[in-house]
Design a protein around this motif. Structure first.
Motif, mmCIF file in Angstrom:
data_model
loop_
_atom_site.group_PDB
_atom_site.id
_atom_site.type_symbol
_atom_site.label_atom_id
_atom_site.label_comp_id
_atom_site.label_asym_id
_atom_site.label_seq_id
_atom_site.Cartn_x
_atom_site.Cartn_y
_atom_site.Cartn_z
ATOM 1 N N THR A 351 -48.470 -1.287 16.580
ATOM 2 C CA THR A 351 -48.523 -2.132 16.889
ATOM 3 C C THR A 351 -47.090 -2.897 17.405
ATOM 4 O O THR A 351 -46.984 -3.877 18.141
ATOM 5 C CB THR A 351 -49.813 -3.617 16.152
ATOM 6 O OG1 THR A 351 -48.753 -3.978 15.394
ATOM 7 C CG2 THR A 351 -50.773 -3.341 16.162
ATOM 8 N N GLN A 352 -45.826 -2.262 16.587
ATOM 9 C CA GLN A 352 -44.846 -2.825 16.924
ATOM 10 C C GLN A 352 -44.458 -2.551 18.192
ATOM 11 O O GLN A 352 -44.655 -1.455 18.971
ATOM 12 C CB GLN A 352 -43.675 -2.129 16.115
ATOM 13 C CG GLN A 352 -43.994 -2.771 14.886
ATOM 14 C CD GLN A 352 -42.919 -2.459 13.748
ATOM 15 O OE1 GLN A 352 -41.618 -1.058 14.113
ATOM 16 N NE2 GLN A 352 -42.531 -2.318 12.488
ATOM 17 N N ASN A 353 -43.675 -3.086 19.009
ATOM 18 C CA ASN A 353 -43.952 -3.018 20.520
ATOM 19 C C ASN A 353 -43.168 -4.282 21.449
ATOM 20 O O ASN A 353 -42.830 -5.486 21.148
ATOM 21 C CB ASN A 353 -45.308 -2.252 21.200
ATOM 22 C CG ASN A 353 -45.673 -3.548 21.947
ATOM 23 O OD1 ASN A 353 -45.728 -4.611 21.984
ATOM 24 N ND2 ASN A 353 -46.971 -3.386 21.115
ATOM 25 N N ASP A 354 -42.543 -3.310 22.788
ATOM 26 C CA ASP A 354 -42.095 -4.648 23.167
ATOM 27 C C ASP A 354 -42.520 -5.067 25.192
ATOM 28 O O ASP A 354 -41.558 -4.427 25.628
ATOM 29 C CB ASP A 354 -40.438 -4.995 23.139
ATOM 30 C CG ASP A 354 -39.527 -5.850 24.070
ATOM 31 O OD1 ASP A 354 -39.879 -6.921 24.297
ATOM 32 O OD2 ASP A 354 -38.078 -5.413 24.648
ATOM 33 N N GLU A 355 -43.735 -4.203 24.914
ATOM 34 C CA GLU A 355 -43.862 -4.133 26.194
ATOM 35 C C GLU A 355 -44.792 -5.274 26.637
ATOM 36 O O GLU A 355 -44.813 -6.705 26.197
ATOM 37 C CB GLU A 355 -45.627 -3.427 26.088
ATOM 38 C CG GLU A 355 -45.280 -1.798 25.469
ATOM 39 C CD GLU A 355 -46.672 -0.806 25.139
ATOM 40 O OE1 GLU A 355 -47.109 -1.237 26.186
ATOM 41 O OE2 GLU A 355 -45.974 -0.266 25.037
ATOM 42 N N LEU A 595 -44.627 6.464 38.569
ATOM 43 C CA LEU A 595 -45.223 6.183 37.894
ATOM 44 C C LEU A 595 -44.883 5.671 36.497
ATOM 45 O O LEU A 595 -43.700 6.204 36.093
ATOM 46 C CB LEU A 595 -44.686 7.987 37.839
ATOM 47 C CG LEU A 595 -45.163 8.250 39.469
ATOM 48 C CD1 LEU A 595 -44.983 10.484 39.275
ATOM 49 C CD2 LEU A 595 -47.069 8.781 39.582
ATOM 50 N N GLY A 596 -45.234 5.610 35.798
ATOM 51 C CA GLY A 596 -44.954 4.686 34.254
ATOM 52 C C GLY A 596 -44.901 5.915 32.954
ATOM 53 O O GLY A 596 -46.096 6.205 32.921
ATOM 54 N N PHE A 597 -44.595 5.583 32.520
ATOM 55 C CA PHE A 597 -43.881 6.583 31.433
ATOM 56 C C PHE A 597 -44.005 5.738 29.825
ATOM 57 O O PHE A 597 -42.858 5.299 29.761
ATOM 58 C CB PHE A 597 -42.984 7.876 31.398
ATOM 59 C CG PHE A 597 -43.277 8.765 32.436
ATOM 60 C CD1 PHE A 597 -44.303 10.058 32.192
ATOM 61 C CD2 PHE A 597 -43.241 8.982 33.756
ATOM 62 C CE1 PHE A 597 -44.437 10.562 33.422
ATOM 63 C CE2 PHE A 597 -43.327 9.221 34.931
ATOM 64 C CZ PHE A 597 -44.355 10.704 34.508
ATOM 65 N N GLY A 598 -44.320 6.384 29.184
ATOM 66 C CA GLY A 598 -44.280 5.976 27.332
ATOM 67 C C GLY A 598 -44.523 4.709 27.011
ATOM 68 O O GLY A 598 -45.595 4.542 27.788
ATOM 69 N N MET A 599 -44.033 4.252 25.457
ATOM 70 C CA MET A 599 -44.834 3.253 25.026
ATOM 71 C C MET A 599 -43.735 2.286 24.737
ATOM 72 O O MET A 599 -42.191 3.305 24.060
ATOM 73 C CB MET A 599 -46.024 3.393 24.008
ATOM 74 C CG MET A 599 -45.202 4.807 23.603
ATOM 75 S SD MET A 599 -46.552 4.981 22.129
ATOM 76 C CE MET A 599 -47.354 4.095 21.265
#
Length: 822
Positions: A351-355, A595-599
């Motif tokens: 759940t660690q993210n900076d999205e 086009l989006g990539f990653g997480m």
């Protein structure tokens, strides 16, 4: 003895000489000569002396030369004696004998002065000529003066280069070197062999360097696909532990040194971590110069922990250093930082993210009597579904703002008929029960874009805009991006062109527009991309649109395809600034695909804004399955627009509809007056593409807790009209041709229907189940039933043939989410 006559003549000559012959050891030497002569056949004309004598003579001569060089005296080099044994012709006179004898004496005295010992030299004692075989002196390098000015040397050496497949070139020399310069020793001569086939050419020592002609000399490979002006983009080859940076415009490389293209800002500092000393962000040099004895503790933050505290600039990690003897202010600062670190480390890694996602509120119910019109722009994006799928498959909690229900619905294709009468799309409607709110109804509106065969599609001018910044370094970003673009290349024809622009710290062109028939050249450029550096997305967009406009194909498909994680952090990076930029660029007639990539640091909000405002569409690529779907199977619908600025406006009949609400499309709603305003941007529809929208309807005779409170109006009379029969609603559509500026309108009337959901079509059931699942994920307050098993059951009823398996995957996704929820 066969040679008695020789002995007799020699004795007579000696008696007639003016001076007595003085030669110690002469008889011994002459005895040896006679012994050798006796062993030779009479017919033998040339009698060679043993090879060791010649070698010894050469060595002694060389030593003598070296000796006199050190004495700084120039001595005339000895000439090798080459004589032939010939029969004497005519009588020998006394004068001849005396002259020969004198010459021998003088020569012997010279030899005794110069070389010691004399026994090592073969001397000619008299008039008899004999064969002396002396090997040529070793090939000496050309003396080079200390001022490095080349001085040519006159030489009679004939030198040739011989080479073969296995051996290096060798020098083969014969003759005598005549050097008028002072003799100097040279330490080393290097001669390189080049290839199996070498053109032979005779050269002298004076022109060997400048005139030797060698064919098939290996040349550095030039990747023409990388020939482009790329300011800010480094093209490098790796050699050992060092990087060599070559011409940005050419990109030379060899098979052993693979080339890499990356952001210029990443070459030195881009891959380095951040350094924080006592809570203050410092430079790397400050950290390096820090006295190790002063360090109290050191902590390294990586991945989500680093980016959560310091943002995307910490994508390469953070080194947190605490020194001894902190001040009170420093202790306070470090305490605050440590609390933030502890908080991040307590969070589960998944759940660690900076999205980033745009927040929005779901559409409310509208009272038909006061607001009978509803207007929105179509949306063909499907990024939300694949992004949500990624979260569920990874066991993550789904961010409700990542759930855009219209994109989940439009991820799937539905069975709509092809358009007739020259229209670019057909209009299809279905009215049945709502599965999540008893007594409510659902109105499904579907558009089917006209299928245009690939051979009839216009030529494409595609510009790939690729993010090669440091944040794209993960396997599910740049490596997946390269593989995905290869899928797209397989769909292109020779008349289609592809150019590549990359951006990191700044932007640059890697490949000018190139015919798709040169697929290897395009793939070659893709394969050598490497991530590193910061992200100047705005500059990349500017350059990509400029390149697209310079190569604009009239009546063709001109499109920029941006591939990134959306993390723009250099130059123009705010969403509002990017929106202004992209709104200006869409006037050029160039379409956009995002086009989006990653997480982890994925910026969905940025890409959604670019697609919505730039005559574009948007997909999230989480795996190769998705790449094959969007860029392969649905290529035409994704890349070729057949209608733009498509708007929908529906007017409900208050006689049958008490209240309604649009499911999803929160970011696509328009003002009612925008429907006829051709300056207002709307969505694009691609070849063969489908668009589906759902309205939830509260019938006029139904009591529901979700109906908005009515307000009595004094001047406006809202009365139900019975003159329109069973018309539930009228739907109007406006669109423009891809290159047009004026819209045209078509309409369709929807009839009221009391059919139940059990008799509804499979497409209706499946679309309803997808919308239902999205409402549950968003934790909607406007639905009564939220049982996942009911959603799964309805999806299975709407599965139908499912030849491509996408609907089955959705059913499995529901099952996975059920497990996560337990």
């Amino acid at each position: 003895m066969e040679n008695n006559h020789i002995d007799q003549q020699f004795n007579e000559a000696s008696k007639l000489s003016e001076e007595p012959t003085v030669f110690p050891g002469f008889e011994k030497v002459w005895g040896e000569i006679e012994e050798k002569l006796d062993k030779k056949e009479e017919k033998k004309r040339v009698v060679p002396i043993w090879l060791p004598y010649g070698i010894a003579a050469s060595l002694v001569i060389g030593l003598g030369a070296f000796y006199f060089i050190n004495k700084k005296e120039t001595v005339e080099p000895l000439q090798p004696v080459i004589a032939e044994n010939t029969t004497l012709r005519g009588p020998v006179t006394k004068t001849d004998i005396a002259k020969i004898d004198s010459t021998i004496k003088n020569n012997i005295q010279k030899e005794k002065k110069i070389v010691t010992p004399a026994e090592n030299l073969a001397i000619n004692p008299g008039p008899i000529k004999y064969s002396v075989t002396v090997p040529p002196p070793p090939v000496l390098p050309i003396p080079v003066p200390s001022d490095r000015v080349y001085q040519p040397v006159v030489s009679e050496y004939q030198t040739e280069i011989e080479a073969n497949a296995d051996k290096k070139a060798t020098y083969i020399s014969s003759g005598q070197r005549k050097d008028t310069n002072q003799i100097k020793s040279i330490e080393e001569v290097v001669v390189m062999g080049y290839s199996k086939t070498v053109k032979r050419k005779d050269v002298t020592a004076s022109n060997a360097i400048t005139s030797t002609s060698i064919s098939n000399q290996p040349q550095p490979a030039t990747y023409s696909s990388l020939q482009g002006s790329a300011p800010g983009i480094q093209i490098s080859t790796a050699s050992g532990n060092k990087n060599r940076f070559n011409s940005i415009n050419q990109g030379f490389l060899s098979n052993s040194n693979p080339i890499m293209i990356r952001g210029a800002a990443s070459v030195s500092p881009g891959n380095a971590p951040l350094y924080v000393i006592n809570g203050i962000l410092t430079k790397a040099d400050d950290f390096k110069n820090l006295d190790p004895n002063r360090i109290e503790s050191m902590n390294v933050l990586k991945d989500g922990s680093a980016t959560a505290i310091y943002g995307s600039k910490a994508v390469n990690g953070v080194v947190v250093v605490t020194t001894k003897d902190l001040s009170r202010r420093e202790r306070k600062r470090m305490k605050k930082l440590q609390e933030a670190i502890n908080k991040q480390q307590q969070v589960s890694p998944v759940t660690q993210n900076d999205e980033s996602y745009n927040t929005f509120v779901e559409n409310p119910f509208e009272l038909t009597r006061s607001q009978p019109l509803s207007t929105f722009s179509i949306d063909v994006d499907n990024a939300s579904y694949s992004n949500v799928r990624r979260m569920i498959n990874n066991g993550q909690a789904v961010d409700k703002n990542a759930v855009r229900i219209e994109e989940m619905i439009n991820y799937f294709k539905y069975n709509y008929p092809q358009p007739q009468n020259g229209d670019p799309f057909s209009i299809n409607t279905e009215y049945s029960e709502s599965p999540w709110n008893p007594k409510h109804k659902l109105l499904k509106i579907g558009l089917q874009g006209k299928n245009i065969p690939m051979d009839r599609l216009p030529a494409s001018n595609l510009i790939f805009l690729i993010d090669v910044s440091g944040s794209m370094n993960d396997e599910n970003k740049l490596p997946l991006l390269k593989s995905s673009f290869k899928v797209l290349l397989n769909q292109l024809r020779p008349k289609d062109k592809v150019g590549i622009v990359v951006y990191a710290g700044s932007a640059g062109m890697v490949l000018p527009p190139t015919s798709a028939k040169e697929k290897d050249k395009i793939i070659e450029a893709l394969d050598h991309l490497q991530a590193g550096g910061s992200t100047a997305g705005g500059a990349g967009i500017e350059l990509a649109y400029k390149l697209a406009q310079e190569n604009f194909v009239k009546d063709g498909n001109n499109r920029v395809i941006i591939a990134t994680d959306g993390d723009f952090n250099v130059g123009m990076s705010s969403t509002s600034d990017l929106q202004t930029l992209i709104e200006d660029k869409r006037k050029s007639g160039v379409f956009l695909t995002c086009l989006g990539f990653g997480m982890g640091n994925y910026k969905d909000n940025t890409l959604e804004t670019l697609a919505d405002k730039g005559n574009g569409n948007y997909a999230y690529i989480d795996n190769m399955q998705e790449a094959n779907k969007f860029l392969g199977k649905e290529f035409a619908g994704s890349m070729y627009a057949i209608a733009k600025d498509v708007k929908i406006q529906i007017e409900f009949n208050p006689g049958y509809v008490k209240s309604y609400r649009l499911i999803g499309y929160e970011n696509r709603k328009l003002k009612n007056e925008d429907f006829v305003n051709d300056k207002i941007d709307a969505g694009e529809l691609g070849s063969g593409h489908t668009v589906t929208a759902l309205y939830e309807v509260i019938p006029a005779d139904v009591q529901s807790d979700f109906v908005p409170k009515d307000t009595d109006l004094k001047y406006t009379h809202n009365t139900s009209s019975k003159e329109f029969g069973d018309e539930l609603a009228t739907i109007k559509f406006r669109y423009k041709k891809p290159a047009g500026d004026t819209s045209r309108e078509i309409s369709k009337i929807v009839k009221n229907d009391d059919s139940r959901i059990s008799s509804a079509s499979p497409d209706f059931k499946f679309a309803s189940s997808v919308a239902w699942f999205g409402l549950v994920l968003r934790n909607s307050e406007l639905i009564m039933k939220k049982d996942l098993s009911d959603i799964e059951k309805l999806a299975k009823e709407g599965k139908n043939k499912d030849e491509e398996g996408y609907r089955s995957e959705f059913i499995r996704l529901i099952e996975s989410y059920k497990t996560v929820q337990k």
